[in-house]
Design an enzyme around this catalytic site. Structure first.
Site, PDB file in Angstrom:
ATOM      1  N   HIS A   1       8.739  -2.779  -5.700  1.00  0.00           N
ATOM      2  CA  HIS A   1       7.861  -2.754  -4.530  1.00  0.00           C
ATOM      3  C   HIS A   1       6.550  -3.455  -4.847  1.00  0.00           C
ATOM      4  O   HIS A   1       5.855  -3.103  -5.801  1.00  0.00           O
ATOM      5  CB  HIS A   1       7.623  -1.308  -4.079  1.00  0.00           C
ATOM      6  CG  HIS A   1       8.864  -0.680  -3.543  1.00  0.00           C
ATOM      7  ND1 HIS A   1       9.193   0.635  -3.744  1.00  0.00           N
ATOM      8  CD2 HIS A   1       9.866  -1.222  -2.799  1.00  0.00           C
ATOM      9  CE1 HIS A   1      10.354   0.880  -3.132  1.00  0.00           C
ATOM     10  NE2 HIS A   1      10.778  -0.220  -2.561  1.00  0.00           N
ATOM     11  N   ALA A   2       6.221  -4.443  -4.004  1.00  0.00           N
ATOM     12  CA  ALA A   2       5.148  -5.388  -4.298  1.00  0.00           C
ATOM     13  C   ALA A   2       3.804  -4.727  -4.568  1.00  0.00           C
ATOM     14  O   ALA A   2       3.094  -5.080  -5.499  1.00  0.00           O
ATOM     15  CB  ALA A   2       5.027  -6.352  -3.116  1.00  0.00           C
ATOM     16  N   ARG A   3       3.437  -3.758  -3.735  1.00  0.00           N
ATOM     17  CA  ARG A   3       2.074  -3.204  -3.801  1.00  0.00           C
ATOM     18  C   ARG A   3       1.875  -2.258  -4.976  1.00  0.00           C
ATOM     19  O   ARG A   3       0.757  -1.810  -5.219  1.00  0.00           O
ATOM     20  CB  ARG A   3       1.783  -2.468  -2.491  1.00  0.00           C
ATOM     21  CG  ARG A   3       2.725  -1.300  -2.204  1.00  0.00           C
ATOM     22  CD  ARG A   3       2.605  -0.843  -0.757  1.00  0.00           C
ATOM     23  NE  ARG A   3       3.589   0.180  -0.399  1.00  0.00           N
ATOM     24  CZ  ARG A   3       3.772   0.620   0.839  1.00  0.00           C
ATOM     25  NH1 ARG A   3       3.064   0.134   1.831  1.00  0.00           N
ATOM     26  NH2 ARG A   3       4.686   1.551   1.091  1.00  0.00           N
TER      27      ARG A   3
ATOM     28  N   ARG B   1       5.154  -4.330   0.759  1.00  0.00           N
ATOM     29  CA  ARG B   1       6.102  -3.543  -0.031  1.00  0.00           C
ATOM     30  C   ARG B   1       7.381  -4.319  -0.390  1.00  0.00           C
ATOM     31  O   ARG B   1       7.865  -4.264  -1.512  1.00  0.00           O
ATOM     32  CB  ARG B   1       6.493  -2.310   0.785  1.00  0.00           C
ATOM     33  CG  ARG B   1       7.653  -1.496   0.213  1.00  0.00           C
ATOM     34  CD  ARG B   1       8.018  -0.375   1.187  1.00  0.00           C
ATOM     35  NE  ARG B   1       9.249   0.313   0.835  1.00  0.00           N
ATOM     36  CZ  ARG B   1       9.296   1.422   0.105  1.00  0.00           C
ATOM     37  NH1 ARG B   1       8.194   1.951  -0.383  1.00  0.00           N
ATOM     38  NH2 ARG B   1      10.439   2.007  -0.155  1.00  0.00           N
TER      39      ARG B   1
ATOM     40  N   ASN C   1      14.630  -1.826  -3.189  1.00  0.00           N
ATOM     41  CA  ASN C   1      15.094  -0.529  -3.691  1.00  0.00           C
ATOM     42  C   ASN C   1      15.917   0.244  -2.656  1.00  0.00           C
ATOM     43  O   ASN C   1      16.056   1.465  -2.749  1.00  0.00           O
ATOM     44  CB  ASN C   1      13.907   0.314  -4.171  1.00  0.00           C
ATOM     45  CG  ASN C   1      14.327   1.344  -5.204  1.00  0.00           C
ATOM     46  OD1 ASN C   1      15.214   1.075  -6.034  1.00  0.00           O
ATOM     47  ND2 ASN C   1      13.733   2.526  -5.151  1.00  0.00           N
ATOM     48  N   ARG C   2      16.477  -0.462  -1.687  1.00  0.00           N
ATOM     49  CA  ARG C   2      17.483   0.084  -0.763  1.00  0.00           C
ATOM     50  C   ARG C   2      18.676  -0.852  -0.672  1.00  0.00           C
ATOM     51  O   ARG C   2      19.528  -0.667   0.186  1.00  0.00           O
ATOM     52  CB  ARG C   2      16.899   0.260   0.655  1.00  0.00           C
ATOM     53  CG  ARG C   2      15.667   1.123   0.756  1.00  0.00           C
ATOM     54  CD  ARG C   2      15.963   2.601   0.533  1.00  0.00           C
ATOM     55  NE  ARG C   2      14.753   3.378   0.737  1.00  0.00           N
ATOM     56  CZ  ARG C   2      13.835   3.612  -0.196  1.00  0.00           C
ATOM     57  NH1 ARG C   2      14.013   3.144  -1.434  1.00  0.00           N
ATOM     58  NH2 ARG C   2      12.749   4.322   0.079  1.00  0.00           N
TER      59      ARG C   2
ATOM     60  N   TYR D   1      12.428  12.208  -0.556  1.00  0.00           N
ATOM     61  CA  TYR D   1      13.016  11.950   0.756  1.00  0.00           C
ATOM     62  C   TYR D   1      14.335  11.224   0.531  1.00  0.00           C
ATOM     63  O   TYR D   1      14.537  10.604  -0.515  1.00  0.00           O
ATOM     64  CB  TYR D   1      12.084  11.175   1.692  1.00  0.00           C
ATOM     65  CG  TYR D   1      11.356   9.992   1.084  1.00  0.00           C
ATOM     66  CD1 TYR D   1      12.055   8.880   0.622  1.00  0.00           C
ATOM     67  CD2 TYR D   1       9.978   9.976   1.000  1.00  0.00           C
ATOM     68  CE1 TYR D   1      11.379   7.790   0.090  1.00  0.00           C
ATOM     69  CE2 TYR D   1       9.294   8.880   0.459  1.00  0.00           C
ATOM     70  CZ  TYR D   1      10.002   7.806   0.014  1.00  0.00           C
ATOM     71  OH  TYR D   1       9.348   6.732  -0.519  1.00  0.00           O
TER      72      TYR D   1
ATOM     73  N   GLU E   1       7.577   7.683 -10.715  1.00  0.00           N
ATOM     74  CA  GLU E   1       6.490   7.376  -9.791  1.00  0.00           C
ATOM     75  C   GLU E   1       5.191   7.658 -10.548  1.00  0.00           C
ATOM     76  O   GLU E   1       4.900   8.791 -10.901  1.00  0.00           O
ATOM     77  CB  GLU E   1       6.569   8.264  -8.535  1.00  0.00           C
ATOM     78  CG  GLU E   1       7.826   8.063  -7.696  1.00  0.00           C
ATOM     79  CD  GLU E   1       7.741   6.865  -6.749  1.00  0.00           C
ATOM     80  OE1 GLU E   1       6.691   6.174  -6.729  1.00  0.00           O
ATOM     81  OE2 GLU E   1       8.737   6.622  -6.038  1.00  0.00           O
TER      82      GLU E   1
HETATM   83 ZN   LIG Z   1       8.252   1.988  -5.005  1.00  0.00          ZN
END
Ligand SMILES: [Zn+2]
Length: 387
Positions: A134-136, A191, A207-208, A315, A337
């Protein structure tokens, strides 16, 4: 105007988890039992309020950016180019130990780099560390990069030399270089990757996009709507970034992996696509024990709690990295994370002064996992987890 808001519910018949099943185009930043933090326009926020949820504005997105996305903070982080330069320099400093590989190219043609470190004999156990799907999530580049640097700079100490002889490390700090670059130049909160979708929107969530239970959910945290932040893509492995990882994993047969993300301070393990636990009792016990062990290592350094839990408790997501690496290959797989815990501490925009302590606390967790996996008895070659 785009806002960052906190959503709560005091009505037990209207749990916050219900909100994560409605297609509202939300960007979910934090998900706890008693508090959701979302980034959204005013219209969907009004809809949520009318459904009976309590909404409290935390900050307008613009104000959040001007507080945290400062020039000083930006300078502490790598760009795609400076990362490539630094990885090349690391590889060249120890050609006996390290080799730099281009494992694929992004949608816009940027190379995706992997640094291979350690023993190259056939049969050596291999471990994979990735960052920045994820970019950010800029801190998720720095932690695997600092792992690579530590392995090289400390290579001649007895501890590290043992690890580099027993094992082989593959480190891919930036899986999504296009998105990362866009988050530096245009939109700090970008993202996804930079795929141009047929409806004119941009980006697939890498990531999906992995091929295990891909697309089996259609919810705000795993969406089939191309403009959504968690768009799963038109099919599994539709994106060159995930194909690069797929091909590396297929060839190298890793014995374990961590993929770094931010934020929330969590140690996640499969499953993401279902709330059910891993069926195999040995795997279930091993993964939860390793996650707990890493969490304890992290906490001992600066007292930060990274909660260990199955991924779906954050989630539900279908098609994430670790469901695929565990589901397809049985690889013990973790998503960490990183800092911070909350949006009030910056959320995705972690101050550069926190890079060093974030690495310091993650360092013993990585080496705990490495040592456990290098010492573990060999898995049966054809072991496939029961699902
Ligand atoms: Zn992420």
């Amino acid at each position: 105007m785009e806002l960052i808001v906190e959503v709560r519910s005091d009505d037990p018949t209207r749990p916050l988890s219900n909100l994560l099943r409605i297609p509202l185009g939300l960007d979910v930043w934090e998900a706890n039992a008693d508090r959701l933090v979302l980034r959204a326009d005013e219209a969907p926020i009004d809809r949520i309020r009318k459904m009976g949820y309590q909404i409290q504005q935390i900050v307008p997105v613009e104000a959040h950016l001007s507080t945290f996305a400062t020039e000083v903070s930006r300078e502490g982080y790598h760009s795609a180019q400076s990362l490539e330069d630094d990885m090349r320099q690391l590889a060249e400093s120890r050609p006996d130990l390290a080799a730099l590989h281009e494992i694929g190219r992004s949608v816009e043609g940027r190379p995706i780099w992997a640094l291979q470190l350690g023993e190259r004999q056939a049969g050596t156990r291999k471990l994979l560390f990735m960052g920045c799907h994820h970019a950010r999530e800029w801190i998720a580049v720095e932690v695997p990069f600092l792992l690579a640097r530590e392995l090289i700079e400390q290579a001649d100490t007895p501890e590290m030399s043992r690890r580099l002889t027993q094992g082989q490390f593959w480190i891919v700090p930036m899986v999504n270089p296009d998105g990362h670059e866009f988050s530096r130049t245009d939109n700090r909160l970008w993202r996804k990757n930079r795929r141009r979708n047929p409806d004119g929107s941009i980006g697939v969530d890498p990531n999906r996009n992995y091929g295990y239970m891909w697309g089996t959910l259609d919810i705000p945290t795993s969406s089939h709507v191309p403009s959504d932040e968690t768009y799963v893509g038109p099919r599994a492995f539709s994106e060159p970034e995930t194909r690069a990882v797929r091909d590396l994993v297929a060839i190298q047969k890793f014995a374990g992996l961590i993929t770094y993300h931010s934020f929330s301070q969590l140690v996640l393990y499969p499953w993401g696509y279902t709330a059910e636990e891993i069926k195999d009792p040995v795997d279930r016990a091993t993964l939860s024990e390793l996650a707990r062990g890493m969490s304890e290592c992290i906490c001992q350094v600066h007292g930060k709690l990274y909660t260990p839990q199955p991924s779906s408790q954050l989630y539900p997501t279908a098609g994430d990295t670790t469901d695929w690496t565990y589901g397809e290959y049985g690889i013990p797989s973790f998503t960490i994370e990183l800092r911070p815990k909350t949006v009030e501490e910056g959320g995705f925009i972690l101050p550069a002064s926190a890079i060093r302590p974030t690495w310091e606390e993650n360092r013993p967790a990585v080496f705990y996992l490495v040592d456990r996996l290098l010492e573990a008895p060999a898995r049966a070659e054809a072991a496939v987890p029961s699902v």
